[in-house]
Design a protein around this motif. Sequence first.
Motif, short mmCIF file in Angstrom:
data_model
loop_
_atom_site.label_atom_id
_atom_site.label_comp_id
_atom_site.label_asym_id
_atom_site.label_seq_id
_atom_site.Cartn_x
_atom_site.Cartn_y
_atom_site.Cartn_z
N TYR A 105 0.84 -1.20 0.00
CA TYR A 105 0.00 0.00 0.00
C TYR A 105 0.87 1.25 0.00
CZ TYR A 105 -3.69 -3.17 1.62
OH TYR A 105 -4.57 -4.21 1.75
N GLU A 128 -8.09 2.60 -2.04
CA GLU A 128 -8.63 1.64 -1.08
C GLU A 128 -9.42 2.34 0.02
OE1 GLU A 128 -8.46 -2.04 -0.17
OE2 GLU A 128 -8.64 -1.70 -2.30
N HIS A 175 -13.40 2.49 -0.22
CA HIS A 175 -13.85 2.49 -1.62
C HIS A 175 -14.86 3.62 -1.87
CE1 HIS A 175 -11.70 -1.12 -2.73
NE2 HIS A 175 -12.16 -1.70 -1.63
#
Length: 189
Positions: A28, A51, A70
């Motif tokens: 990430y 994300e 999201h």
Amino acid sequence: MRQLYLNQAALSARATTVIRDADNQSRYLLVGKWGLRADVLTVYLIDGSLEAEVKQESLGLLPRFRLLYHRQPVGHVSKTFGVIREVLFVRGLNWVIMGNLNSGRFRIFHGRELIANIAPVSADGQTIALEVDQPDHEALVVCLAAILDRWAKHQQRGLNPLKNRGWAPGLSSEVTPFITQEKNLDRRY
């Protein structure tokens, strides 16, 4: 539970932070800043897809943050007066964060189910390990770790207000107190 690692110094520097797994693979990216109202921290997958986000909604002693997963709002987290400082609530997700801001160790629960552990792992405390139960929770736990790190830094800064302002008796050569009344008292006797 999967282990993720992030660099605490990069969180403080408002730089892009790479979150890696136990195999040292980048998983990430944490990008953004905060400190002003409407500032955002965003968690992206390495391929660039969004994300999770954490948006600062208010300022002051009890700042409030909104969590999005999201692009959908999933919860709010804020400090509250009257509640034990070691317990924080993530409203909307019904998560409870228990831990200590000074040590940097936290556990996140949903009911009795353990969602994540957050703890420093290096001797200097610059690397934080996140142990998360599900891949769907990882980005949100990264957001919460960033919020907890910010609160821990502010709490440590607030412990000694004189030291943090650059002046304390005996520590600064700029201001030297002097007493003129002693000289006058000596002359009288």
